[in-house]
Scaffold this active site. Structure first.
Site, PDB file in Angstrom:
ATOM      1  N   HIS A 340       0.823  -1.214   0.000  1.00  0.00           N
ATOM      2  CA  HIS A 340       0.000   0.000   0.000  1.00  0.00           C
ATOM      3  C   HIS A 340       0.853   1.259   0.000  1.00  0.00           C
ATOM      4  CE1 HIS A 340      -2.403   3.237   1.885  1.00  0.00           C
ATOM      5  NE2 HIS A 340      -3.442   2.665   1.310  1.00  0.00           N
ATOM      6  N   GLY A 341       1.882   1.301   0.853  1.00  0.00           N
ATOM      7  CA  GLY A 341       2.783   2.443   0.921  1.00  0.00           C
ATOM      8  C   GLY A 341       2.487   3.416   2.037  1.00  0.00           C
ATOM      9  N   ASP A 342       1.273   3.367   2.612  1.00  0.00           N
ATOM     10  CA  ASP A 342       0.922   4.229   3.749  1.00  0.00           C
ATOM     11  C   ASP A 342      -0.182   3.536   4.544  1.00  0.00           C
ATOM     12  OD1 ASP A 342       0.902   6.392   5.473  1.00  0.00           O
ATOM     13  OD2 ASP A 342      -0.409   7.612   4.213  1.00  0.00           O
ATOM     14  N   PHE A 343       0.098   2.316   4.967  1.00  0.00           N
ATOM     15  CA  PHE A 343      -0.937   1.456   5.547  1.00  0.00           C
ATOM     16  C   PHE A 343      -1.091   1.747   7.031  1.00  0.00           C
ATOM     17  CE2 PHE A 343      -2.625  -2.643   7.133  1.00  0.00           C
ATOM     18  CZ  PHE A 343      -3.804  -2.654   6.401  1.00  0.00           C
ATOM     19  N   ASN A 347      -6.195   5.024   7.101  1.00  0.00           N
ATOM     20  CA  ASN A 347      -6.466   4.730   5.692  1.00  0.00           C
ATOM     21  C   ASN A 347      -7.291   3.470   5.485  1.00  0.00           C
ATOM     22  OD1 ASN A 347      -5.269   6.989   4.562  1.00  0.00           O
ATOM     23  ND2 ASN A 347      -3.236   6.062   4.572  1.00  0.00           N
TER      24      ASN A 347
END
Length: 412
Positions: A340-343, A347
């Site tokens: 995801h990259g920003d889990f 979010n």
């Protein structure tokens, strides 16, 4: 070349359009200049960066201007590069980053480089006008006019006068599809849970994002659709504007910390297991360390890291210190998944809806795991972390990788 980058040798290379943005008079001539350029010092890196911006080659422009920034030897030069960088971000649609760079340029010019203050003030004024912040924009452009009148530069005075004359025309209109959806008088709000730059709630029903991150998110939402992950509904997308339907549900971060922390961890682990189970050879987006460390380096060089948000064990360290550690401690291999990259709990909505996928790409699984564990531990305690790992499965937690990817997140 002037403080904002006008090339004087061989005649003008650009003109201003109706929004007071530079556009090339002869793109082929400009492209040939760039091909022949072999930058070696501050001036040549800066000039080539500006010319690449005019050609719309924004990533290359940032590379050259970052190099110029590393070579600056005076505060005046540093400020002019910040202005140039702000232009690149503004032209590519990242208004939030552009405004941040322009405001920094104005602040430093007021303190120690009055000779470039009029340029900094004018660029900030034009950027705010494009975002319909007309009152502050007018105040800044009037200040720029007064400064330039005192300096007596007729060309620069005329430039500011033109910006003032077009002030009411500068707000960037919404694309027709989006404008039609929202109607003539939508209600805008940036006061909401998970508030972040560039995201607004419209009429309490839609989330609107604009710029390169909105484009990236739309691409990834389209790719993720039908891959077993619940996502927000895309209502409209045109140019660089994305409109998502409000799901009518709070995020997991809004839950009371005493309310079933294990259930929150279980939801996070279950969603992440499904996401990480998607075959990486199907994913066209790259989030490997080579890419992300390059992005981190840019954040550091351009001064875009929020040091106030550093974790307690990194307080007192500079962004450059953290980048040096990341390079020195880089793992020798990556356990690749679709990440995801920003889990974070912010979010994920109730109903297991995954948000903010603009950074999604093939990356080490710990890029997600480390951030999820950090936020779950801080906000909901060890029970949530244990439940997360029980639901996620797949790995025995690696403390070194948890620490490394948590450190990486500090620079974003």
């Amino acid at each position: 070349m002037s403080a904002t980058g006008q090339v004087d040798q061989g005649g003008p290379l650009y003109r201003f359009d109706e929004r007071r943005r530079m556009i090339p008079l002869d793109p082929e001539r400009l492209a040939a200049r760039v091909v022949d350029a072999h930058p070696v010092d501050f001036a040549s890196f800066r000039q080539t960066g500006i010319e690449l911006m005019l050609l719309g080659r924004y990533d290359e422009a940032l590379d050259h201007l970052d190099r110029a920034l590393e070579l600056v030897d005076t505060e005046q030069r540093r400020i002019t590069v910040w202005i140039n960088l702000g232009d690149v971000y503004r032209y590519r649609g990242d208004a939030v980053t552009a405004e941040r760079l322009y405001r920094r340029a104005v602040e430093h010019a007021r303190a120690s480089a009055s000779e470039v203050l009029s340029f900094a003030v004018q660029h900030l004024g034009k950027a705010l006008a494009e975002r319909n912040q007309l009152r502050e924009a007018h105040t800044l452009l009037v200040e720029a006019m007064e400064l330039r009148a005192a300096e007596g530069d007729s060309e620069e005075i005329e430039s500011t006068r033109a910006a003032l004359d077009t002030l009411g025309e500068l707000p960037i209109p919404l694309p027709p599809t989006v404008a039609s959806l929202l109607g003539e008088a939508p209600t805008w709000s940036d006061d909401h849970e998970g508030m972040s730059g560039g995201v607004v709630l419209v009429d309490g029903a839609y989330w609107l994002k604009r710029g390169p991150k909105a484009v990236a998110e739309h691409e990834r939402l389209n790719w993720l659709r039908d891959r077993g992950i619940r996502l927000p509904e895309v209502v409209a997308f045109e140019d660089d504007v994305l409109v998502l339907a409000d799901a009518g549900a709070p995020s997991l971060a809004a839950r009371d910390s005493s309310e079933e922390p294990a259930a929150i961890g279980t939801v996070m682990g279950s969603i992440l297991r499904r996401l990480h189970g998607i075959p990486i050879d199907e994913c066209p987006f790259d989030g490997r360390l080579d890419v992300v460390l390059g992005q981190a380096r840019r954040q550091v060089i351009e001064g875009l890291v929020y040091t106030d948000d550093f974790d307690d064990d990194n307080k007192g360290s500079s962004p450059a210190d953290l980048l040096a550690r990341l390079l020195a401690e880089r793992p020798d291999h990556e356990d690749l998944v679709v990440a995801h990259g920003d889990f974070t709990p912010a979010n994920v909505l109730d109903g297991e809806i995954l948000l903010d996928v603009a950074a999604l790409g093939v990356a080490d699984r710990y890029r997600d795991v480390a951030i999820a564990v950090r936020d779950l531990r801080e906000d909901f305690g060890e029970a949530a972390v244990a439940a997360f790992f029980a639901a996620y499965g797949a790995i025995e937690p690696d403390p070194r990788r948890l620490a490394y990817y948590r450190l990486l997140d500090e620079l974003f």
